[in-house]
Design a protein around this motif. Structure first.
Motif, PDB file in Angstrom:
ATOM      1  N   UNK A  43       0.828  -1.201   0.000  1.00  0.00           N
ATOM      2  CA  UNK A  43       0.000   0.000   0.000  1.00  0.00           C
ATOM      3  C   UNK A  43       0.867   1.258   0.000  1.00  0.00           C
ATOM      4  N   UNK A  44       1.922   1.260   0.815  1.00  0.00           N
ATOM      5  CA  UNK A  44       2.827   2.412   0.849  1.00  0.00           C
ATOM      6  C   UNK A  44       3.520   2.615  -0.494  1.00  0.00           C
ATOM      7  N   UNK A  45       4.001   1.534  -1.079  1.00  0.00           N
ATOM      8  CA  UNK A  45       4.726   1.625  -2.347  1.00  0.00           C
ATOM      9  C   UNK A  45       3.816   2.083  -3.483  1.00  0.00           C
ATOM     10  N   UNK A  46       2.601   1.557  -3.507  1.00  0.00           N
ATOM     11  CA  UNK A  46       1.671   1.950  -4.568  1.00  0.00           C
ATOM     12  C   UNK A  46       1.300   3.417  -4.411  1.00  0.00           C
ATOM     13  N   UNK A  47       1.064   3.826  -3.179  1.00  0.00           N
ATOM     14  CA  UNK A  47       0.621   5.193  -2.935  1.00  0.00           C
ATOM     15  C   UNK A  47       1.753   6.211  -3.086  1.00  0.00           C
ATOM     16  N   UNK A 112      -8.897  -6.942  -7.124  1.00  0.00           N
ATOM     17  CA  UNK A 112      -8.850  -5.504  -6.850  1.00  0.00           C
ATOM     18  C   UNK A 112      -7.472  -4.889  -7.058  1.00  0.00           C
ATOM     19  N   UNK A 113      -6.477  -5.697  -7.381  1.00  0.00           N
ATOM     20  CA  UNK A 113      -5.128  -5.162  -7.578  1.00  0.00           C
ATOM     21  C   UNK A 113      -4.920  -4.577  -8.969  1.00  0.00           C
ATOM     22  N   UNK A 114      -5.918  -4.668  -9.795  1.00  0.00           N
ATOM     23  CA  UNK A 114      -5.832  -4.076 -11.123  1.00  0.00           C
ATOM     24  C   UNK A 114      -6.701  -2.831 -11.144  1.00  0.00           C
ATOM     25  N   UNK A 115      -6.181  -1.794 -11.688  1.00  0.00           N
ATOM     26  CA  UNK A 115      -6.944  -0.560 -11.754  1.00  0.00           C
ATOM     27  C   UNK A 115      -6.127   0.615 -11.266  1.00  0.00           C
ATOM     28  N   UNK A 116      -6.840   1.654 -10.873  1.00  0.00           N
ATOM     29  CA  UNK A 116      -6.142   2.864 -10.466  1.00  0.00           C
ATOM     30  C   UNK A 116      -5.604   2.741  -9.038  1.00  0.00           C
ATOM     31  N   UNK A 118      -6.096   4.506  -6.340  1.00  0.00           N
ATOM     32  CA  UNK A 118      -7.046   4.641  -5.239  1.00  0.00           C
ATOM     33  C   UNK A 118      -7.765   3.319  -4.960  1.00  0.00           C
ATOM     34  N   UNK A 119      -8.168   2.628  -6.014  1.00  0.00           N
ATOM     35  CA  UNK A 119      -8.862   1.349  -5.856  1.00  0.00           C
ATOM     36  C   UNK A 119      -7.942   0.316  -5.217  1.00  0.00           C
ATOM     37  N   UNK A 120      -6.697   0.268  -5.662  1.00  0.00           N
ATOM     38  CA  UNK A 120      -5.736  -0.684  -5.122  1.00  0.00           C
ATOM     39  C   UNK A 120      -5.461  -0.393  -3.650  1.00  0.00           C
ATOM     40  N   UNK A 121      -5.269   0.874  -3.323  1.00  0.00           N
ATOM     41  CA  UNK A 121      -4.998   1.255  -1.928  1.00  0.00           C
ATOM     42  C   UNK A 121      -6.186   0.947  -1.016  1.00  0.00           C
ATOM     43  N   UNK A 122      -7.392   1.193  -1.485  1.00  0.00           N
ATOM     44  CA  UNK A 122      -8.581   0.882  -0.692  1.00  0.00           C
ATOM     45  C   UNK A 122      -8.683  -0.621  -0.442  1.00  0.00           C
ATOM     46  N   UNK A 123      -8.440  -1.399  -1.471  1.00  0.00           N
ATOM     47  CA  UNK A 123      -8.522  -2.848  -1.327  1.00  0.00           C
ATOM     48  C   UNK A 123      -7.456  -3.358  -0.350  1.00  0.00           C
ATOM     49  N   UNK A 124      -6.254  -2.839  -0.470  1.00  0.00           N
ATOM     50  CA  UNK A 124      -5.186  -3.252   0.444  1.00  0.00           C
ATOM     51  C   UNK A 124      -5.494  -2.826   1.875  1.00  0.00           C
TER      52      UNK A 124
END
Length: 165
Positions: A43-47, A112-116, A118-124
């Motif tokens: 989550x940190x890395x994606x964000x 949920x790991x595919x997409x933008x 915000x969606x990925x961070x919310x799922x994580x």
């Protein structure tokens, strides 16, 4: 003498069964802790760094325990081959040694790991929160489960020894 040897074998068998069950519970706890660390870091890395998923999985795999590392390496290799992330994630998560409820949470994360971002961070965040809750509940149940398992295995062994004698 033969009864004494049989009693010793039964007692050792009970102790071995207890130890095996204890090791399985320990592996579940360690795997759950590794998953929590991985998902927080993802989550940190994606964000913050906007790291791509294959690179992120390769980076995180060496820092984990055996089960989570194998999970991440399997997913990473399949993504590099061009396989569907959702299917590979679900199949790899099915092999994780965690409780069925936790396993279904991890399995559902793949879609949920595919997409933008915000969606990925919310799922994580959602999965991390649910796994933290599950880990806390498991930790609260831990002393009672250990007492119960100890009583079960050693009582069963004692009963068999008494029946043998």
């Amino acid at each position: 003498m033969l009864k004494l040897l049989g009693s010793l074998c039964i007692t050792c068998g009970g102790a071995l069964a207890w130890y095996q069950q204890w090791a399985e519970r320990r592996l579940r706890r360690e795997t759950l802790a590794d998953l929590l660390r991985v998902f927080r870091r993802m989550r940190e890395e994606v964000r913050m760094a906007r790291t791509t998923l294959p690179v992120l999985l390769e980076t995180l795999a060496p820092d984990c325990g055996r089960a989570v590392s194998a999970f991440l390496e399997t997913v990473c290799a399949a993504v590099h081959r061009g396989d569907s992330l959702t299917e590979v994630w679900r199949m790899a998560a099915d092999a994780l040694p965690v409780q069925p409820g936790d396993k279904s949470l991890v399995m559902s994360l793949g879609k949920d790991l595919q997409g933008d971002e915000e969606k990925v961070c919310k799922a994580l965040l959602h999965v991390t929160y649910a796994l933290e809750k599950s880990a806390g509940e498991a930790e609260n149940r831990r002393p009672e489960e250990e007492k119960r398992a100890t009583a079960l295995w050693f009582s069963a062994a004692a009963l068999l020894v008494i029946l043998l004698i």
